[in-house]
Write an enzyme that holds these catalytic residues in place. Structure first.
Site, PDB file in Angstrom:
ATOM      1  CG  ASP A  81      -2.293  -0.273   1.051  1.00  0.00           C
ATOM      2  OD1 ASP A  81      -2.751  -0.184  -0.105  1.00  0.00           O
ATOM      3  OD2 ASP A  81      -2.965  -0.612   2.038  1.00  0.00           O
ATOM      4  CD  GLU A 111      -7.282   4.069   0.821  1.00  0.00           C
ATOM      5  OE1 GLU A 111      -7.880   5.132   1.092  1.00  0.00           O
ATOM      6  OE2 GLU A 111      -6.908   3.249   1.688  1.00  0.00           O
ATOM      7  CD  GLU A 178     -12.138  -1.169   2.672  1.00  0.00           C
ATOM      8  OE1 GLU A 178     -11.036  -0.936   2.136  1.00  0.00           O
ATOM      9  OE2 GLU A 178     -12.310  -1.173   3.908  1.00  0.00           O
TER      10      GLU A 178
HETATM   11  O1  KIV Z   1      -4.860  -1.665   4.213  1.00  0.00           O
HETATM   12  C1  KIV Z   1      -5.490  -2.702   3.979  1.00  0.00           C
HETATM   13  O2  KIV Z   1      -5.399  -3.710   4.681  1.00  0.00           O
HETATM   14  C2  KIV Z   1      -6.369  -2.713   2.819  1.00  0.00           C
HETATM   15  C3  KIV Z   1      -7.331  -3.845   2.705  1.00  0.00           C
HETATM   16  C4  KIV Z   1      -8.371  -3.731   3.733  1.00  0.00           C
HETATM   17  C5  KIV Z   1      -7.895  -3.954   1.352  1.00  0.00           C
HETATM   18  O3  KIV Z   1      -6.330  -1.826   2.028  1.00  0.00           O
END
Ligand code: KIV
Length: 260
Positions: A81, A111, A178
């Site tokens: 991420d 995102e 999500e």
């Molecule tokens: O940060 C995370 O764990 C996520 C998932 C919930 C998709 O983005």
């Protein structure tokens, strides 16, 4: 595991399994159990750092945890991420994405939709694989008025559909959906050639992801309603993860619950 394999899974209707991991030991365990995709989620802000949301997670945090997970995961596709405010401009996106790729990520996720056009395009131009994330976006939890189902009315559903199509056209390789209604997630999944990975978005996504701490029942904070505790009824973490994988592959998980 690679993106081509995930696309083949989609074409043959084999569901994709994904779990979050934040360290080498859990990553190895999930990998050994056969999880297809491991996500180093910025949910580490909640489950590792004990924060109320993911907004305090830094690039240093993500690089540290991605490097650790990469040491444990040998077969699963590793997605990392990009944290809050790490992809504001195209240049910043490229620098930060490269940093995560350099420590072992095989794809980065961030995102948002068309407002990040320049960021998606610069990563595509530099051959950095990207996973999108639409629907509920935890980094925008304040603007979204809390952890709520998104896309319930026609206008917001259309915005998510249009974002998804734009992301695919900008080379995004897979898409997390999500907390959106199951029918909307089904429509998006059917209209895209890239795989969708759902969380609180119904059974018809091409794959499913959960925060690993949630599905092991060891999240000390709020437990979303769509989560199932797979450790309950199993006698080891390995059996819980195998149960999770089988439940997704044979399409007995998730159930109908989409809300937080
Ligand atoms: O940060 C995370 O764990 C996520 C998932 C919930 C998709 O983005």
């Amino acid at each position: 595991m690679n993106i081509e394999q995930l696309k083949l899974f989609k074409q043959s209707n084999e569901k994709i399994t994904c779990l979050t991991a934040y360290d080498a030991s859990f990553a190895k365990l999930f990998d050994d159990c056969g999880v297809d995709v491991i996500l180093v989620g910025d949910s580490l802000g909640n489950v590792i750092q004990g924060a109320e949301n993911t907004l305090g997670v830094s690039m240093d945090d993500m690089a540290y945890h991605t490097q650790a997970v990469a040491k444990g995961a040998k077969n699963a596709l590793l997605i990392a991420d990009m944290p809050y405010q790490s992809y504001g401009s195209a240049e910043q996106t490229l620098i930060n994405a490269k940093r995560l790729m350099d420590v072992g990520a095989q794809m980065v996720k961030f995102e948002g939709g068309r407002e990040h056009e320049a960021s998606f395009k610069i990563l595509q131009a530099n051959n950095i694989p990207v996973c999108g994330h639409l629907g509920l976006q935890p980094q925008s939890v304040i603007e979204m008025g809390g952890y709520k189902v998104q896309g319930k009315d026609e206008a917001s559903a259309k915005r998510i559909v249009d974002d998804a199509l734009a992301l695919e056209s900008w080379g995004v390789q897979t898409l997390v959906l999500e907390c959106i209604p199951a029918e909307l997630a089904k429509q998006i999944s059917q209209n895209l050639s890239i795989p969708t990975i759902g969380i609180g978005a119904g059974i018809d996504c091409d794959g499913q992801v959960l925060v690993s701490y949630d599905m092991l029942g060891i999240n000390t904070g709020h437990m979303p309603k769509f989560v199932k505790n797979f450790l309950s009824g199993n006698d080891s973490i390995e059996s819980a993860v195998e149960d999770y994988i089988h439940s997704i592959k044979n399409q007995t998980f998730p159930g109908d619950e989409h809300s937080y």
